[in-house]
Design an enzyme around this catalytic site. Structure first.
Site, PDB file in Angstrom:
ATOM      1  N   CYS A   6     -30.346  37.820   4.812  1.00  0.00           N
ATOM      2  CA  CYS A   6     -31.684  38.223   5.279  1.00  0.00           C
ATOM      3  C   CYS A   6     -31.851  37.927   6.768  1.00  0.00           C
ATOM      4  O   CYS A   6     -32.463  38.710   7.492  1.00  0.00           O
ATOM      5  CB  CYS A   6     -32.767  37.530   4.466  1.00  0.00           C
ATOM      6  SG  CYS A   6     -32.860  38.161   2.770  1.00  0.00           S
TER       7      CYS A   6
ATOM      8  N   ASN B  36     -38.246  39.154  -4.684  1.00  0.00           N
ATOM      9  CA  ASN B  36     -36.828  39.242  -5.033  1.00  0.00           C
ATOM     10  C   ASN B  36     -36.669  40.021  -6.330  1.00  0.00           C
ATOM     11  O   ASN B  36     -37.510  39.944  -7.239  1.00  0.00           O
ATOM     12  CB  ASN B  36     -36.161  37.862  -5.100  1.00  0.00           C
ATOM     13  CG  ASN B  36     -36.818  36.884  -6.039  1.00  0.00           C
ATOM     14  OD1 ASN B  36     -38.025  36.925  -6.259  1.00  0.00           O
ATOM     15  ND2 ASN B  36     -36.033  35.994  -6.605  1.00  0.00           N
ATOM     16  N   ILE B  37     -35.591  40.802  -6.378  1.00  0.00           N
ATOM     17  CA  ILE B  37     -35.329  41.668  -7.527  1.00  0.00           C
ATOM     18  C   ILE B  37     -33.887  41.413  -7.961  1.00  0.00           C
ATOM     19  O   ILE B  37     -32.945  41.786  -7.244  1.00  0.00           O
ATOM     20  CB  ILE B  37     -35.527  43.152  -7.146  1.00  0.00           C
ATOM     21  CG1 ILE B  37     -36.940  43.373  -6.581  1.00  0.00           C
ATOM     22  CG2 ILE B  37     -35.264  44.048  -8.359  1.00  0.00           C
ATOM     23  CD1 ILE B  37     -37.139  44.717  -5.894  1.00  0.00           C
TER      24      ILE B  37
ATOM     25  N   GLU C 186     -37.314  39.012   1.246  1.00  0.00           N
ATOM     26  CA  GLU C 186     -37.406  39.380   2.667  1.00  0.00           C
ATOM     27  C   GLU C 186     -36.830  40.771   2.903  1.00  0.00           C
ATOM     28  O   GLU C 186     -37.404  41.583   3.610  1.00  0.00           O
ATOM     29  CB  GLU C 186     -36.626  38.366   3.528  1.00  0.00           C
ATOM     30  CG  GLU C 186     -37.145  36.944   3.463  1.00  0.00           C
ATOM     31  CD  GLU C 186     -36.503  36.129   2.355  1.00  0.00           C
ATOM     32  OE1 GLU C 186     -36.244  36.672   1.256  1.00  0.00           O
ATOM     33  OE2 GLU C 186     -36.260  34.936   2.578  1.00  0.00           O
TER      34      GLU C 186
ATOM     35  N   CYS D 157     -32.079  33.406   3.358  1.00  0.00           N
ATOM     36  CA  CYS D 157     -30.615  33.313   3.248  1.00  0.00           C
ATOM     37  C   CYS D 157     -29.955  33.969   4.468  1.00  0.00           C
ATOM     38  O   CYS D 157     -30.615  34.667   5.255  1.00  0.00           O
ATOM     39  CB  CYS D 157     -30.133  33.977   1.956  1.00  0.00           C
ATOM     40  SG  CYS D 157     -30.037  35.771   2.045  1.00  0.00           S
TER      41      CYS D 157
HETATM   42  N1  THU Z   1     -34.011  34.517  -2.666  1.00  0.00           N
HETATM   43  C1  THU Z   1     -34.910  35.235  -1.918  1.00  0.00           C
HETATM   44  O1  THU Z   1     -35.512  36.211  -2.409  1.00  0.00           O
HETATM   45  N2  THU Z   1     -35.137  34.841  -0.652  1.00  0.00           N
HETATM   46  C2  THU Z   1     -34.624  33.729  -0.073  1.00  0.00           C
HETATM   47  O2  THU Z   1     -34.928  33.434   1.055  1.00  0.00           O
HETATM   48  C3  THU Z   1     -33.673  32.891  -0.817  1.00  0.00           C
HETATM   49  C4  THU Z   1     -33.259  33.408  -2.143  1.00  0.00           C
HETATM   50  C5  THU Z   1     -33.818  34.893  -4.068  1.00  0.00           C
HETATM   51  C6  THU Z   1     -32.495  35.504  -4.423  1.00  0.00           C
HETATM   52  C7  THU Z   1     -32.406  35.160  -5.898  1.00  0.00           C
HETATM   53  O3  THU Z   1     -33.119  36.139  -6.625  1.00  0.00           O
HETATM   54  C8  THU Z   1     -33.136  33.847  -6.026  1.00  0.00           C
HETATM   55  O4  THU Z   1     -33.953  33.745  -4.871  1.00  0.00           O
HETATM   56  C9  THU Z   1     -32.246  32.632  -6.137  1.00  0.00           C
HETATM   57  O5  THU Z   1     -31.308  32.602  -5.128  1.00  0.00           O
END
Ligand code: THU
Length: 140
Positions: free
Chosen positions: A97, A46-47, A59, A94
């Site tokens: 995704c 995640n970025i 994802e 989420c």
């Molecule tokens: N996030 C993801 O990268 N993937 C997920 O399946 C759920 C949430 C990230 C987004 C954000 O950077 C952090 O987690 C908190 O929501």
């Protein structure tokens, strides 16, 4: 479902790529490893962004890397996420995704592997995480 022999590798890669997570706002680190039907692997983290909404989930990072490199047919994705160094719980993808998965994957066969540790994981199908999903076939 049976554990496929490549699961060990993608589970470990999803856990490892969490180290690259750029998440100064939430502190929630997520890693993903996407496998295409030829066996190519694409990792993602995640970025986050100070403006919040440009944040990209792990994802989608993996999917966009893969598609931008010419891969379009996918087998499964492993996802590992949590706020602490040690992952405490499963991290389901989420809704955004799930919709991106719907664009490129067959919901009946695409497997989503939720990872807690190298030995603890849950395997699900996209059709169960996104029932009645809207996809390319619907706008034909
Ligand atoms: N996030 C993801 O990268 N993937 C997920 O399946 C759920 C949430 C990230 C987004 C954000 O950077 C952090 O987690 C908190 O929501």
């Amino acid at each position: 479902m049976d554990k496929n022999n490549y699961y060990n590798e993608i589970i470990k890669m999803a856990i490892d790529v969490r180290n690259y997570s750029y998440s100064p706002y939430s502190g929630f680190k997520v890693g993903a490893c996407l496998r295409d039907k030829e066996g190519n692997l694409f990792t993602g983290c995640n970025i986050e962004n100070a403006a919040f909404s440009p944040t990209n989930c792990a994802e989608r990072t993996a999917f966009f890397k893969a598609v931008s490199e010419g891969s379009r047919e996918f087998e499964c994705i492993a996802i590992a996420g949590g706020a602490s160094e040690k992952i405490r719980d499963f991290c389901p993808p989420c809704g955004v995704c799930r919709q991106v998965m719907m664009e490129f994957c067959d919901p009946v066969t695409f497997k989503i592997i939720l990872v807690k540790s190298e030995n603890e994981y849950r395997e699900m199908l996209l059709k169960d995480l996104l029932p009645e999903g809207f996809g390319a076939l619907n706008i034909k």
